[in-house]
Design a protein around this motif. Sequence first.
Motif, PDB file in Angstrom:
ATOM      1  N   ALA A   1       2.581  12.316   7.743  1.00  0.00           N
ATOM      2  CA  ALA A   1       1.853  12.727   8.949  1.00  0.00           C
ATOM      3  C   ALA A   1       1.057  11.532   9.463  1.00  0.00           C
ATOM      4  CB  ALA A   1       0.915  13.884   8.626  1.00  0.00           C
ATOM      5  N   ASP A   2       0.764  11.525  10.755  1.00  0.00           N
ATOM      6  CA  ASP A   2       0.054  10.379  11.325  1.00  0.00           C
ATOM      7  C   ASP A   2      -1.311  10.170  10.667  1.00  0.00           C
ATOM      8  OD1 ASP A   2      -1.073  12.645  12.363  1.00  0.00           O
ATOM      9  OD2 ASP A   2      -0.529  12.243  14.444  1.00  0.00           O
ATOM     10  N   TRP A   3      -2.039  11.299  10.352  1.00  0.00           N
ATOM     11  CA  TRP A   3      -3.358  11.147   9.743  1.00  0.00           C
ATOM     12  C   TRP A   3      -3.265  10.647   8.301  1.00  0.00           C
ATOM     13  CZ3 TRP A   3      -4.295  13.913   5.356  1.00  0.00           C
ATOM     14  CH2 TRP A   3      -3.510  15.029   5.123  1.00  0.00           C
ATOM     15  N   GLU A   4      -2.119  10.886   7.630  1.00  0.00           N
ATOM     16  CA  GLU A   4      -1.955  10.360   6.273  1.00  0.00           C
ATOM     17  C   GLU A   4      -1.887   8.842   6.283  1.00  0.00           C
ATOM     18  OE1 GLU A   4       0.514  13.240   3.461  1.00  0.00           O
ATOM     19  OE2 GLU A   4       1.566  12.912   5.364  1.00  0.00           O
ATOM     20  N   LEU A   5      -1.401   8.286   7.381  1.00  0.00           N
ATOM     21  CA  LEU A   5      -1.296   6.829   7.495  1.00  0.00           C
ATOM     22  C   LEU A   5      -2.575   6.221   8.062  1.00  0.00           C
ATOM     23  CD1 LEU A   5       2.335   6.546   8.928  1.00  0.00           C
ATOM     24  CD2 LEU A   5       1.615   6.300   6.544  1.00  0.00           C
ATOM     25  N   ALA A   6      -3.080   6.808   9.168  1.00  0.00           N
ATOM     26  CA  ALA A   6      -4.223   6.210   9.866  1.00  0.00           C
ATOM     27  C   ALA A   6      -5.566   6.760   9.415  1.00  0.00           C
ATOM     28  CB  ALA A   6      -4.061   6.411  11.381  1.00  0.00           C
TER      29      ALA A   6
ATOM     30  N   ALA B   1      10.705   6.062  13.122  1.00  0.00           N
ATOM     31  CA  ALA B   1      11.465   6.226  11.875  1.00  0.00           C
ATOM     32  C   ALA B   1      12.352   7.464  11.948  1.00  0.00           C
ATOM     33  CB  ALA B   1      10.507   6.319  10.696  1.00  0.00           C
ATOM     34  N   ARG B   2      11.834   8.548  12.492  1.00  0.00           N
ATOM     35  CA  ARG B   2      12.626   9.783  12.602  1.00  0.00           C
ATOM     36  C   ARG B   2      13.783   9.613  13.576  1.00  0.00           C
ATOM     37  NH1 ARG B   2       7.443  14.030  12.734  1.00  0.00           N
ATOM     38  NH2 ARG B   2       6.793  13.604  10.582  1.00  0.00           N
ATOM     39  N   LEU B   3      13.555   8.829  14.632  1.00  0.00           N
ATOM     40  CA  LEU B   3      14.647   8.540  15.570  1.00  0.00           C
ATOM     41  C   LEU B   3      15.749   7.727  14.886  1.00  0.00           C
ATOM     42  CD1 LEU B   3      12.755   7.640  18.882  1.00  0.00           C
ATOM     43  CD2 LEU B   3      14.494   9.420  18.633  1.00  0.00           C
ATOM     44  N   GLN B   4      15.342   6.711  14.105  1.00  0.00           N
ATOM     45  CA  GLN B   4      16.327   5.879  13.417  1.00  0.00           C
ATOM     46  C   GLN B   4      17.152   6.689  12.419  1.00  0.00           C
ATOM     47  OE1 GLN B   4      14.531   2.403  11.664  1.00  0.00           O
ATOM     48  NE2 GLN B   4      13.724   1.633  13.611  1.00  0.00           N
ATOM     49  N   LEU B   5      16.521   7.681  11.805  1.00  0.00           N
ATOM     50  CA  LEU B   5      17.219   8.518  10.826  1.00  0.00           C
ATOM     51  C   LEU B   5      18.031   9.636  11.482  1.00  0.00           C
ATOM     52  CD1 LEU B   5      14.354   8.791   8.191  1.00  0.00           C
ATOM     53  CD2 LEU B   5      16.533   7.608   7.866  1.00  0.00           C
ATOM     54  N   GLY B   6      17.838   9.839  12.800  1.00  0.00           N
ATOM     55  CA  GLY B   6      18.564  10.880  13.511  1.00  0.00           C
ATOM     56  C   GLY B   6      17.969  12.262  13.339  1.00  0.00           C
TER      57      GLY B   6
ATOM     58  N   ALA C   1       0.834  -1.209   0.000  1.00  0.00           N
ATOM     59  CA  ALA C   1       0.000   0.000   0.000  1.00  0.00           C
ATOM     60  C   ALA C   1       0.870   1.260   0.000  1.00  0.00           C
ATOM     61  CB  ALA C   1      -0.926  -0.007   1.217  1.00  0.00           C
ATOM     62  N   LEU C   2       1.953   1.255   0.791  1.00  0.00           N
ATOM     63  CA  LEU C   2       2.861   2.405   0.834  1.00  0.00           C
ATOM     64  C   LEU C   2       3.578   2.581  -0.506  1.00  0.00           C
ATOM     65  CD1 LEU C   2       4.433   1.885   4.380  1.00  0.00           C
ATOM     66  CD2 LEU C   2       2.835   3.680   3.734  1.00  0.00           C
ATOM     67  N   GLY C   3       4.084   1.460  -1.063  1.00  0.00           N
ATOM     68  CA  GLY C   3       4.811   1.530  -2.323  1.00  0.00           C
ATOM     69  C   GLY C   3       3.951   2.045  -3.455  1.00  0.00           C
ATOM     70  N   GLU C   4       2.681   1.626  -3.505  1.00  0.00           N
ATOM     71  CA  GLU C   4       1.771   2.079  -4.557  1.00  0.00           C
ATOM     72  C   GLU C   4       1.484   3.568  -4.454  1.00  0.00           C
ATOM     73  OE1 GLU C   4      -0.751  -2.015  -5.485  1.00  0.00           O
ATOM     74  OE2 GLU C   4      -1.538  -0.570  -4.021  1.00  0.00           O
ATOM     75  N   ASP C   5       1.690   4.130  -3.258  1.00  0.00           N
ATOM     76  CA  ASP C   5       1.471   5.570  -3.079  1.00  0.00           C
ATOM     77  C   ASP C   5       2.776   6.354  -3.149  1.00  0.00           C
ATOM     78  OD1 ASP C   5       0.603   8.105  -1.088  1.00  0.00           O
ATOM     79  OD2 ASP C   5      -1.009   7.287  -2.323  1.00  0.00           O
ATOM     80  N   GLY C   6       3.868   5.694  -3.496  1.00  0.00           N
ATOM     81  CA  GLY C   6       5.137   6.395  -3.659  1.00  0.00           C
ATOM     82  C   GLY C   6       5.998   6.463  -2.418  1.00  0.00           C
TER      83      GLY C   6
ATOM     84  N   THR D   1      10.940   4.599   0.743  1.00  0.00           N
ATOM     85  CA  THR D   1      12.131   4.602   1.593  1.00  0.00           C
ATOM     86  C   THR D   1      11.742   4.965   3.013  1.00  0.00           C
ATOM     87  OG1 THR D   1      12.629   6.951   1.248  1.00  0.00           O
ATOM     88  CG2 THR D   1      13.489   5.390  -0.393  1.00  0.00           C
ATOM     89  N   LEU D   2      12.679   4.728   3.941  1.00  0.00           N
ATOM     90  CA  LEU D   2      12.433   5.093   5.337  1.00  0.00           C
ATOM     91  C   LEU D   2      12.267   6.600   5.470  1.00  0.00           C
ATOM     92  CD1 LEU D   2      12.148   3.759   8.109  1.00  0.00           C
ATOM     93  CD2 LEU D   2      14.590   4.150   8.480  1.00  0.00           C
ATOM     94  N   GLU D   3      13.014   7.359   4.633  1.00  0.00           N
ATOM     95  CA  GLU D   3      12.894   8.812   4.645  1.00  0.00           C
ATOM     96  C   GLU D   3      11.490   9.249   4.216  1.00  0.00           C
ATOM     97  OE1 GLU D   3      15.365   7.159   3.462  1.00  0.00           O
ATOM     98  OE2 GLU D   3      17.190   7.894   4.454  1.00  0.00           O
ATOM     99  N   ASP D   4      10.966   8.590   3.161  1.00  0.00           N
ATOM    100  CA  ASP D   4       9.598   8.905   2.716  1.00  0.00           C
ATOM    101  C   ASP D   4       8.607   8.648   3.840  1.00  0.00           C
ATOM    102  OD1 ASP D   4      10.600   9.454   0.206  1.00  0.00           O
ATOM    103  OD2 ASP D   4      10.115   7.473  -0.620  1.00  0.00           O
ATOM    104  N   PHE D   5       8.780   7.511   4.525  1.00  0.00           N
ATOM    105  CA  PHE D   5       7.865   7.133   5.597  1.00  0.00           C
ATOM    106  C   PHE D   5       7.936   8.132   6.753  1.00  0.00           C
ATOM    107  CE2 PHE D   5       6.693   4.578   9.366  1.00  0.00           C
ATOM    108  CZ  PHE D   5       5.419   4.183   8.963  1.00  0.00           C
ATOM    109  N   ALA D   6       9.156   8.600   7.064  1.00  0.00           N
ATOM    110  CA  ALA D   6       9.339   9.510   8.199  1.00  0.00           C
ATOM    111  C   ALA D   6       8.713  10.885   7.945  1.00  0.00           C
ATOM    112  CB  ALA D   6      10.829   9.678   8.508  1.00  0.00           C
ATOM    113  N   THR D   7       8.513  11.249   6.675  1.00  0.00           N
ATOM    114  CA  THR D   7       7.902  12.559   6.367  1.00  0.00           C
ATOM    115  C   THR D   7       6.389  12.509   6.388  1.00  0.00           C
ATOM    116  OG1 THR D   7       7.989  12.078   3.995  1.00  0.00           O
ATOM    117  CG2 THR D   7       9.855  13.273   4.942  1.00  0.00           C
TER     118      THR D   7
END
Length: 541
Positions: A470-475, A509-514, A454-459, A462-468
């Motif tokens: 918003a919570d409401w965009e996911l849930a 994700a943001r913690l992992q990326l620093g 589902a994430l890949g189909e929406d572009g 990467t972990l960076e894409d995921f970290a950007t």
Amino acid sequence: MAITSANQLELLQTAEAVAREKMIDPGLVIEAMEESLARAAKSRYGAELDIRVSIDRKTGKATFTRVRTVVEDDEVENEKAELTVEQARPYLDDPKVGDVIVDEVPPVDMGRIAAQSAKQVILQKVREAERDRQYEEFKDRAGTIINGTVKREEYGNVIVDIGRGEGILRRNEKIGREAYRNGDRIRCYIKDVRREARGPQVFLSRTATEFMAELFKMEVPEIYDGIIEIRAVARDPGSRAKIAVISYDNSIDPVGACVGMRGSRVQAVVNELQGEKIDIIPWSEDMPTFLVNALQPAEVTKVVLDEEAERIEVVVPDEQLSLAIGRRGQNVRLASQLTGLDIDILTEEEESKRRQAEFEERTKLFMDTLDLDEFFAQLLVAEGFTSLEEVAYVEVDELLVIDGVDEATAEELQARARDYLEEQNRKALEKARELGVEDKLVEFDGLTPQMLVALGEDGVKTLEDFATCADWELAGGWTTVNGERVKDEGLLEPFEVSLEEAQNMVMTARLQLGWVTIEELEEKAAAEAAEAAADTEEAGA
């Protein structure tokens, strides 16, 4: 017109008279006179001069003075009102920058034009002072009821005399069938008071929900004393209203107190609102119970609440549907306003059909994926199993309660379910990699292969894409547009990811990326907790 001893006292008498008539401070009128006289003196002696006038508050004597300020040598811009330290020595013993030299000048003989100009200045100042007084008087009365007299009607808006000012009752704030004539007495709610260029504007309303609440406060002593509280009001002005009340004294019935002896209290409010029908409802902290009360007089057989979506589903008997909805949807609309929830109303027949459709859909799911016959699949659904995950990972004992299922059968069922899920996960993972989803995101804890697709189909690859994200965009979530709640679809909403879970994953994700540190998150959490505590304390006070 020279300011002579003959008319010095007249200045004070005029100021007193004007102040009394306009109900403003006499000192403001005298200040306006001083400014007007100073302007007239400048026209006589020169506009560049700093001429000031002071009127003695006891004798009325006007003193005209010329003021000059000592400035630096290179800062002289107006030679008539400024001078250097050297130029000031003849007037001061030890002149310094910032010192002021005051010389008295002869009073002016005001001509006709100067007198007219002075009059305009005084009138303007008095008008401004009167506007300030009106604003100060009415700004603290916002949120209260006021009695007034209709003065005139302009383009459907009613201008109301409210004592020391005027209020405006706009056409959309009038109860639909009301009509007024000049001189009619009218009772309104002060909705807003604003400062505007044309003076303070007092906006009145008869359709506001607060108007009804204030009327009940006037008619019901228990509400005024705080024993009974109005928790919510919903109105269809001039037609119907619902009001929710709660009593803080167990010996007092809130509904009975608001109705009054033989309906006398509520009838007084109804008469003021041109016959608007009012349903008085007991408030309940339990939302389903409150909704059942709010939908009166309709009977409710079942309530299903979705707190996250702020929606509620109500099942009513078939013959009660029209009563629950009300004429033109009025009853359900007012109940929705009262509870703050979107309400879906179903009949028992509609709910039965929906349950049957869900039963058939789940039966087919188990038949197709677990290779079961229809009877056995129906047994699973009847026992409350809704998904393959539940069958695959539930405790074996929960399968053994099904008639005809022994331990071997239960283990076979779970094995089939797990095999199917693993195959689906393998295919989904392959598809995710074909879409370009990177390993760091694949290995991220909490994301299933189906979520990755589902994430890949929406572009989001990467972990960076995921970290950007918003919570409401996911849930997913809800947005209010033009007063209506609109659903925002979330990328992971089909997988029942909550808003809190989405927020935690994004932060991880943001913690992992620093991008953030644990210390920063802890500081933010502490600040939010302190702010929440302060808000709670302020509300309690």
